[in-house]
Enzyme design. Sequence first.
Site, PDB file in Angstrom:
ATOM      1  CB  THR A 241      45.969  32.009  42.556  1.00 13.79           C
ATOM      2  OG1 THR A 241      46.520  31.346  41.418  1.00 13.79           O
ATOM      3  CG2 THR A 241      47.009  32.917  43.182  1.00 13.79           C
ATOM      4  CE  LYS A 242      45.770  28.456  38.012  1.00 10.02           C
ATOM      5  NZ  LYS A 242      47.110  28.091  37.882  1.00 10.02           N
ATOM      6  CG  ASN A 243      38.337  27.920  40.980  1.00 13.18           C
ATOM      7  OD1 ASN A 243      39.075  28.886  40.751  1.00 13.18           O
ATOM      8  ND2 ASN A 243      37.124  27.824  40.479  1.00 13.18           N
TER       9      ASN A 243
END
Length: 405
Positions: free
Chosen positions: A191-193
Amino acid sequence: MTMPSALETPFDYIPFHRPDIGEAEVREVIEVLRSGWLTTGPKTALFEKNFANYTHAQHAIAVNSCTAGLHLVMVAFDIGVGDEVITSPYTFAATGETIIHAGARPVFADIEQDGFNVSVERIAAAITPRTRAIIPVHFAGEPCRMDEIRFLAQKHHLVVIEDAAHACGTIYKNTYVGNIGDATCFSFYATKNLTTGEGGMITTNNEKMAQRIRRLSLHGLSKDAWNRYTAHGNWYYEICECGFKYNLSDIQSAIGLRQLERYEEMQQQRFRLVKVYQEQLADVDEIILPPTPSFCRHAWHLFAIRLNLKLLSIDRDEFIRCLLRAGIGSSVHFIPLHLHPFYHDHFDYQVGDFPNAEKTYRSVISLPLYPLLSLNSVSYICATIRSLVQRYFKKQHHYLREVAF
Ligand SMILES: *Cc1c(COP(=O)(O)O)cnc(C)c1O
Protein backbone atom coordinates in the site's frame (compact mmCIF):
# COMPACT_ATOMS: atom_id res chain seq x y z
CA MET A 1 -14.87 20.13 -13.65
CA THR A 2 -18.46 19.58 -12.52
CA MET A 3 -19.06 18.26 -9.08
CA PRO A 4 -21.08 15.03 -9.18
CA SER A 5 -23.99 14.86 -6.80
CA ALA A 6 -23.50 12.68 -3.76
CA LEU A 7 -26.98 11.28 -4.22
CA GLU A 8 -26.46 9.71 -7.61
CA THR A 9 -23.62 7.24 -7.18
CA PRO A 10 -21.76 7.29 -10.48
CA PHE A 11 -19.03 4.91 -9.36
CA ASP A 12 -19.24 1.29 -8.39
CA TYR A 13 -16.88 1.26 -5.45
CA ILE A 14 -13.86 3.39 -4.70
CA PRO A 15 -11.40 1.15 -2.88
CA PHE A 16 -9.22 2.64 -0.15
CA HIS A 17 -6.15 1.64 -2.15
CA ARG A 18 -5.08 0.20 -5.49
CA PRO A 19 -1.41 -0.37 -6.31
CA ASP A 20 -0.17 1.31 -9.49
CA ILE A 21 1.82 -1.41 -11.29
CA GLY A 22 2.60 -0.66 -14.92
CA GLU A 23 3.73 -2.78 -17.87
CA ALA A 24 7.32 -1.66 -17.26
CA GLU A 25 7.30 -3.37 -13.85
CA VAL A 26 5.76 -6.52 -15.36
CA ARG A 27 8.41 -6.69 -18.11
CA GLU A 28 11.27 -6.09 -15.65
CA VAL A 29 10.07 -8.94 -13.41
CA ILE A 30 9.79 -11.30 -16.40
CA GLU A 31 13.34 -10.40 -17.37
CA VAL A 32 14.55 -11.34 -13.89
CA LEU A 33 12.58 -14.59 -13.93
CA ARG A 34 14.27 -15.54 -17.22
CA SER A 35 17.72 -14.34 -16.19
CA GLY A 36 18.75 -17.25 -13.99
CA TRP A 37 19.34 -14.99 -10.95
CA LEU A 38 16.31 -14.52 -8.67
CA THR A 39 17.56 -13.41 -5.28
CA THR A 40 19.69 -10.42 -4.24
CA GLY A 41 21.90 -9.57 -7.21
CA PRO A 42 22.37 -7.03 -10.00
CA LYS A 43 18.82 -5.62 -9.91
CA THR A 44 19.04 -5.06 -6.16
CA ALA A 45 22.45 -3.40 -6.52
CA LEU A 46 21.04 -1.04 -9.15
CA PHE A 47 17.89 -0.35 -7.13
CA GLU A 48 20.08 0.56 -4.13
CA LYS A 49 22.24 2.84 -6.26
CA ASN A 50 19.27 4.61 -7.82
CA PHE A 51 17.48 4.94 -4.48
CA ALA A 52 20.58 6.48 -2.89
CA ASN A 53 20.69 8.92 -5.80
CA TYR A 54 17.02 9.78 -5.38
CA THR A 55 17.30 10.55 -1.66
CA HIS A 56 20.83 12.02 -1.97
CA ALA A 57 21.99 9.56 0.70
CA GLN A 58 25.49 8.10 0.45
CA HIS A 59 24.43 4.50 1.12
CA ALA A 60 21.27 2.51 0.52
CA ILE A 61 20.79 -1.10 1.64
CA ALA A 62 17.75 -2.97 0.35
CA VAL A 63 15.90 -5.16 2.85
CA ASN A 64 12.77 -7.28 2.73
CA SER A 65 10.67 -4.82 4.77
CA CYS A 66 10.81 -1.55 6.65
CA THR A 67 10.28 -3.62 9.79
CA ALA A 68 13.47 -5.58 9.03
CA GLY A 69 15.22 -2.28 8.36
CA LEU A 70 14.28 -0.75 11.71
CA HIS A 71 15.38 -3.90 13.54
CA LEU A 72 18.69 -4.11 11.64
CA VAL A 73 19.58 -0.49 12.25
CA MET A 74 19.01 -0.82 15.99
CA VAL A 75 21.15 -3.96 16.13
CA ALA A 76 23.86 -2.27 14.03
CA PHE A 77 23.93 0.64 16.49
CA ASP A 78 24.24 -1.87 19.39
CA ILE A 79 20.91 -0.87 20.87
CA GLY A 80 19.72 -3.64 23.15
CA VAL A 81 18.85 -4.82 26.63
CA GLY A 82 18.63 -2.04 29.21
CA ASP A 83 18.26 0.67 26.57
CA GLU A 84 15.27 2.90 25.93
CA VAL A 85 14.12 4.09 22.53
CA ILE A 86 11.72 7.01 22.24
CA THR A 87 9.09 6.99 19.53
CA SER A 88 5.54 8.07 18.79
CA PRO A 89 2.60 5.99 19.96
CA TYR A 90 0.85 7.15 16.78
CA THR A 91 2.39 4.58 14.45
CA PHE A 92 2.14 1.10 13.01
CA ALA A 93 2.94 -2.06 14.98
CA ALA A 94 6.41 -2.34 13.39
CA THR A 95 7.91 0.71 15.08
CA GLY A 96 7.22 -0.54 18.59
CA GLU A 97 7.86 -4.23 17.95
CA THR A 98 11.30 -3.74 16.40
CA ILE A 99 12.42 -1.79 19.48
CA ILE A 100 11.34 -4.78 21.57
CA HIS A 101 13.01 -7.28 19.19
CA ALA A 102 16.24 -5.35 19.60
CA GLY A 103 15.88 -5.93 23.34
CA ALA A 104 15.15 -2.32 24.25
CA ARG A 105 12.15 -0.66 25.87
CA PRO A 106 9.74 1.41 23.77
CA VAL A 107 9.13 4.78 25.43
CA PHE A 108 6.33 6.77 23.86
CA ALA A 109 6.21 10.54 23.48
CA ASP A 110 2.77 11.97 22.64
CA ILE A 111 2.06 13.68 19.33
CA GLU A 112 1.47 17.40 18.93
CA GLN A 113 -1.94 18.75 19.83
CA ASP A 114 -2.81 19.83 16.31
CA GLY A 115 -0.95 17.35 14.19
CA PHE A 116 -0.01 13.74 13.72
CA ASN A 117 3.72 13.87 14.41
CA VAL A 118 5.62 13.41 17.65
CA SER A 119 6.01 16.44 19.92
CA VAL A 120 9.64 17.47 20.38
CA GLU A 121 8.81 18.78 23.86
CA ARG A 122 7.38 15.35 24.78
CA ILE A 123 10.53 13.65 23.45
CA ALA A 124 12.69 15.96 25.56
CA ALA A 125 10.62 15.14 28.64
CA ALA A 126 10.99 11.38 28.02
CA ILE A 127 14.81 11.31 27.82
CA THR A 128 16.53 9.41 30.65
CA PRO A 129 20.12 8.18 31.15
CA ARG A 130 19.01 4.91 29.48
CA THR A 131 17.76 6.57 26.28
CA ARG A 132 19.81 5.51 23.23
CA ALA A 133 17.74 6.49 20.22
CA ILE A 134 14.80 8.48 18.89
CA ILE A 135 12.61 7.09 16.11
CA PRO A 136 10.59 9.91 14.57
CA VAL A 137 7.71 8.66 12.39
CA HIS A 138 6.89 10.95 9.46
CA PHE A 139 3.14 10.36 9.55
CA ALA A 140 1.49 10.32 6.11
CA GLY A 141 4.72 11.71 4.66
CA GLU A 142 4.74 14.95 6.65
CA PRO A 143 8.24 15.42 8.08
CA CYS A 144 8.76 15.65 11.83
CA ARG A 145 10.59 18.69 13.22
CA MET A 146 13.97 17.19 12.38
CA ASP A 147 16.14 20.22 13.22
CA GLU A 148 14.91 20.20 16.81
CA ILE A 149 15.03 16.41 17.05
CA ARG A 150 18.62 16.31 15.79
CA PHE A 151 19.58 19.10 18.17
CA LEU A 152 18.14 17.11 21.09
CA ALA A 153 19.89 13.96 19.88
CA GLN A 154 23.26 15.68 19.64
CA LYS A 155 22.88 17.16 23.09
CA HIS A 156 22.11 13.76 24.64
CA HIS A 157 24.26 11.58 22.31
CA LEU A 158 21.29 9.75 20.85
CA VAL A 159 20.91 7.98 17.53
CA VAL A 160 18.18 9.27 15.19
CA ILE A 161 16.51 6.48 13.21
CA GLU A 162 13.70 7.70 10.98
CA ASP A 163 10.62 5.61 10.28
CA ALA A 164 10.08 6.89 6.75
CA ALA A 165 7.60 4.20 5.74
CA HIS A 166 5.30 7.02 4.54
CA ALA A 167 7.99 9.48 3.55
CA CYS A 168 9.58 8.39 0.28
CA GLY A 169 10.16 11.67 -1.53
CA THR A 170 9.45 13.91 1.48
CA ILE A 171 11.65 16.99 1.44
CA TYR A 172 12.37 18.70 4.75
CA LYS A 173 13.82 22.22 4.39
CA ASN A 174 15.52 21.37 1.07
CA THR A 175 16.81 17.98 2.24
CA TYR A 176 15.31 14.68 1.20
CA VAL A 177 14.22 12.36 3.99
CA GLY A 178 16.85 9.64 3.85
CA ASN A 179 19.66 12.16 4.09
CA ILE A 180 18.84 13.62 7.53
CA GLY A 181 19.07 11.22 10.49
CA ASP A 182 21.73 8.62 11.32
CA ALA A 183 19.70 6.05 9.39
CA THR A 184 16.33 6.08 7.65
CA CYS A 185 14.01 3.16 6.91
CA PHE A 186 11.58 3.13 3.99
CA SER A 187 8.77 0.67 3.26
CA PHE A 188 7.80 -0.76 -0.12
CA TYR A 189 4.80 -2.66 1.27
CA ALA A 190 1.86 -3.13 -1.12
CA THR A 191 0.00 0.00 0.00
CA LYS A 192 2.98 2.35 0.23
CA ASN A 193 3.69 5.09 -2.34
CA LEU A 194 6.50 3.07 -3.94
CA THR A 195 5.87 -0.65 -3.79
CA THR A 196 7.68 -3.90 -4.47
CA GLY A 197 4.85 -5.97 -2.91
CA GLU A 198 6.97 -6.37 0.20
CA GLY A 199 10.28 -4.63 0.66
CA GLY A 200 12.22 -1.84 2.27
CA MET A 201 15.34 0.29 2.12
CA ILE A 202 17.76 1.67 4.68
CA THR A 203 19.70 4.82 3.87
CA THR A 204 22.60 6.27 5.85
CA ASN A 205 25.58 8.55 5.35
CA ASN A 206 27.63 6.55 7.87
CA GLU A 207 29.89 4.25 5.86
CA LYS A 208 30.87 2.01 8.76
CA MET A 209 27.23 1.50 9.69
CA ALA A 210 26.27 0.88 6.06
CA GLN A 211 28.79 -1.96 5.90
CA ARG A 212 27.62 -3.44 9.16
CA ILE A 213 23.94 -3.17 8.20
CA ARG A 214 24.66 -4.84 4.85
CA ARG A 215 26.54 -7.68 6.52
CA LEU A 216 23.85 -8.16 9.18
CA SER A 217 21.16 -8.25 6.47
CA LEU A 218 22.55 -11.56 5.18
CA HIS A 219 23.44 -13.79 8.14
CA GLY A 220 26.47 -11.68 9.10
CA LEU A 221 28.45 -13.25 6.25
CA SER A 222 31.69 -11.77 5.04
CA LYS A 223 30.48 -11.79 1.42
CA ASP A 224 27.00 -11.78 -0.02
CA ALA A 225 25.77 -14.54 -2.30
CA TRP A 226 25.98 -12.41 -5.41
CA ASN A 227 29.67 -11.73 -4.89
CA ARG A 228 30.36 -15.35 -4.08
CA TYR A 229 28.82 -16.92 -7.16
CA THR A 230 29.95 -14.65 -9.99
CA ALA A 231 32.89 -15.68 -12.13
CA HIS A 232 35.25 -13.52 -10.11
CA GLY A 233 33.93 -14.60 -6.73
CA ASN A 234 34.58 -17.83 -4.86
CA TRP A 235 32.86 -20.25 -2.53
CA TYR A 236 34.49 -19.03 0.67
CA TYR A 237 32.74 -16.96 3.33
CA GLU A 238 33.05 -16.27 7.02
CA ILE A 239 30.29 -15.72 9.57
CA CYS A 240 31.47 -12.53 11.23
CA GLU A 241 28.50 -11.95 13.53
CA CYS A 242 25.04 -13.29 14.17
CA GLY A 243 22.98 -11.70 11.42
CA PHE A 244 19.55 -11.98 9.90
CA LYS A 245 17.86 -13.10 6.69
CA TYR A 246 16.59 -9.66 5.68
CA ASN A 247 17.82 -9.28 2.08
CA LEU A 248 15.58 -8.17 -0.83
CA SER A 249 15.25 -10.40 -3.90
CA ASP A 250 15.97 -9.27 -7.46
CA ILE A 251 12.35 -10.09 -8.36
CA GLN A 252 11.20 -7.39 -5.94
CA SER A 253 14.00 -4.99 -6.80
CA ALA A 254 12.95 -5.23 -10.46
CA ILE A 255 9.53 -3.85 -9.49
CA GLY A 256 11.18 -1.18 -7.33
CA LEU A 257 13.52 -0.05 -10.11
CA ARG A 258 10.63 0.69 -12.44
CA GLN A 259 8.50 2.22 -9.68
CA LEU A 260 11.36 4.56 -8.82
CA GLU A 261 11.67 5.62 -12.47
CA ARG A 262 8.01 6.71 -12.46
CA TYR A 263 7.97 7.86 -8.87
CA GLU A 264 7.99 11.64 -9.39
CA GLU A 265 5.21 11.28 -11.95
CA MET A 266 3.13 9.19 -9.52
CA GLN A 267 3.78 11.76 -6.77
CA GLN A 268 2.63 14.62 -9.01
CA GLN A 269 -0.67 12.80 -9.51
CA ARG A 270 -1.04 12.47 -5.72
CA PHE A 271 -0.39 16.20 -5.35
CA ARG A 272 -3.14 16.98 -7.91
CA LEU A 273 -5.63 14.80 -6.02
CA VAL A 274 -4.67 16.37 -2.68
CA LYS A 275 -5.31 19.82 -4.16
CA VAL A 276 -8.86 18.78 -5.10
CA TYR A 277 -9.48 17.44 -1.59
CA GLN A 278 -8.11 20.63 -0.05
CA GLU A 279 -10.14 22.92 -2.29
CA GLN A 280 -13.42 21.06 -2.01
CA LEU A 281 -13.24 20.47 1.76
CA ALA A 282 -11.67 23.81 2.75
CA ASP A 283 -14.89 25.42 3.98
CA VAL A 284 -16.31 22.36 5.78
CA ASP A 285 -16.21 23.25 9.49
CA GLU A 286 -16.88 19.68 10.56
CA ILE A 287 -13.63 18.46 8.93
CA ILE A 288 -10.08 19.30 9.96
CA LEU A 289 -7.75 18.96 6.96
CA PRO A 290 -4.29 17.42 7.41
CA PRO A 291 -1.50 19.91 8.21
CA THR A 292 0.66 21.06 5.30
CA PRO A 293 3.79 22.74 6.66
CA SER A 294 5.23 25.31 4.29
CA PHE A 295 8.87 24.36 4.85
CA CYS A 296 8.55 20.92 3.33
CA ARG A 297 7.31 18.81 0.47
CA HIS A 298 4.79 16.37 1.91
CA ALA A 299 4.86 12.86 0.35
CA TRP A 300 1.08 12.45 0.77
CA HIS A 301 1.06 8.74 1.52
CA LEU A 302 -2.23 9.33 3.34
CA PHE A 303 -4.90 12.00 3.26
CA ALA A 304 -6.01 11.75 6.89
CA ILE A 305 -8.85 14.06 7.85
CA ARG A 306 -10.10 14.54 11.40
CA LEU A 307 -13.77 14.99 12.23
CA ASN A 308 -14.73 17.88 14.43
CA LEU A 309 -16.81 15.58 16.62
CA LYS A 310 -18.29 18.46 18.63
CA LEU A 311 -20.20 19.57 15.54
CA LEU A 312 -21.45 16.11 14.55
CA SER A 313 -24.15 13.83 15.90
CA ILE A 314 -22.35 10.65 14.74
CA ASP A 315 -18.95 9.31 15.67
CA ARG A 316 -16.02 8.35 13.45
CA ASP A 317 -17.01 4.68 13.13
CA GLU A 318 -20.51 5.60 11.95
CA PHE A 319 -19.01 8.13 9.54
CA ILE A 320 -16.87 5.34 8.04
CA ARG A 321 -19.98 3.15 7.68
CA CYS A 322 -21.76 6.01 5.88
CA LEU A 323 -18.83 6.38 3.48
CA LEU A 324 -18.92 2.65 2.84
CA ARG A 325 -22.65 2.78 2.07
CA ALA A 326 -21.83 5.49 -0.49
CA GLY A 327 -19.28 3.12 -2.05
CA ILE A 328 -16.18 4.73 -0.56
CA GLY A 329 -13.45 2.71 1.13
CA SER A 330 -11.51 4.38 3.92
CA SER A 331 -9.24 3.42 6.78
CA VAL A 332 -7.94 4.49 10.19
CA HIS A 333 -4.28 5.33 10.84
CA PHE A 334 -3.43 4.54 13.60
CA ILE A 335 -4.72 2.85 16.74
CA PRO A 336 -2.13 4.28 19.17
CA LEU A 337 0.25 1.51 20.25
CA HIS A 338 -0.30 2.03 23.99
CA LEU A 339 -4.01 1.21 23.60
CA HIS A 340 -3.26 -2.33 22.40
CA PRO A 341 -3.49 -5.11 25.01
CA PHE A 342 0.15 -6.15 24.55
CA TYR A 343 1.49 -2.74 25.58
CA HIS A 344 -0.90 -2.53 28.48
CA ASP A 345 0.06 -6.02 29.70
CA HIS A 346 3.83 -5.77 29.23
CA PHE A 347 4.68 -2.10 29.70
CA ASP A 348 1.86 -0.92 31.91
CA TYR A 349 0.70 1.77 29.50
CA GLN A 350 -2.81 3.02 30.27
CA VAL A 351 -5.68 4.69 28.46
CA GLY A 352 -5.15 8.40 29.02
CA ASP A 353 -1.33 8.28 28.89
CA PHE A 354 -1.13 10.03 25.51
CA PRO A 355 -4.25 12.20 25.22
CA ASN A 356 -3.34 13.87 21.91
CA ALA A 357 -2.81 10.52 20.19
CA GLU A 358 -6.06 9.19 21.65
CA LYS A 359 -8.08 12.24 20.64
CA THR A 360 -6.70 12.14 17.11
CA TYR A 361 -7.37 8.41 16.85
CA ARG A 362 -11.03 8.92 17.82
CA SER A 363 -11.64 11.41 15.00
CA VAL A 364 -9.31 10.33 12.17
CA ILE A 365 -10.28 8.88 8.78
CA SER A 366 -7.86 8.18 5.92
CA LEU A 367 -9.52 8.86 2.58
CA PRO A 368 -8.54 7.14 -0.69
CA LEU A 369 -5.37 8.63 -2.24
CA TYR A 370 -3.36 6.92 -4.98
CA PRO A 371 -2.28 7.71 -8.53
CA LEU A 372 -4.96 5.48 -10.10
CA LEU A 373 -7.73 7.42 -8.31
CA SER A 374 -9.51 9.83 -10.68
CA LEU A 375 -10.09 13.51 -9.96
CA ASN A 376 -13.80 12.79 -10.42
CA SER A 377 -13.69 10.15 -7.70
CA VAL A 378 -12.13 12.67 -5.33
CA SER A 379 -14.90 15.14 -6.18
CA TYR A 380 -17.48 12.47 -5.49
CA ILE A 381 -15.85 11.66 -2.13
CA CYS A 382 -15.82 15.36 -1.20
CA ALA A 383 -19.47 15.80 -2.25
CA THR A 384 -20.40 12.76 -0.17
CA ILE A 385 -18.59 14.16 2.88
CA ARG A 386 -20.29 17.53 2.43
CA SER A 387 -23.72 15.93 2.32
CA LEU A 388 -22.93 13.69 5.32
CA VAL A 389 -21.87 16.56 7.55
CA GLN A 390 -25.04 18.43 6.56
CA ARG A 391 -27.18 15.45 7.44
CA TYR A 392 -25.42 14.79 10.75
CA PHE A 393 -24.61 18.25 12.12
CA LYS A 394 -25.54 18.84 15.74
CA LYS A 395 -28.63 21.04 15.78
CA GLN A 396 -27.58 23.35 18.62
CA HIS A 397 -24.24 24.06 16.96
CA HIS A 398 -25.95 24.88 13.71
CA TYR A 399 -28.19 27.34 15.55
CA LEU A 400 -25.23 28.94 17.35
CA ARG A 401 -23.37 29.31 14.09
CA GLU A 402 -26.31 31.10 12.52
CA VAL A 403 -26.53 33.45 15.49
CA ALA A 404 -22.80 34.05 15.34
CA PHE A 405 -23.01 35.12 11.72
C1 LIG B 1 4.01 0.21 6.79
C2 LIG B 1 4.70 0.77 7.98
C3 LIG B 1 5.83 0.15 8.54
C4 LIG B 1 6.26 -1.23 8.17
O1 LIG B 1 6.62 -1.40 6.86
P1 LIG B 1 6.86 -2.88 6.31
O2 LIG B 1 7.62 -2.64 5.03
O3 LIG B 1 5.51 -3.47 6.07
O4 LIG B 1 7.66 -3.61 7.30
C5 LIG B 1 6.51 0.81 9.55
N1 LIG B 1 6.10 1.98 10.01
C6 LIG B 1 5.01 2.61 9.51
C7 LIG B 1 4.63 3.94 10.05
C8 LIG B 1 4.26 2.01 8.50
O5 LIG B 1 3.16 2.59 8.05
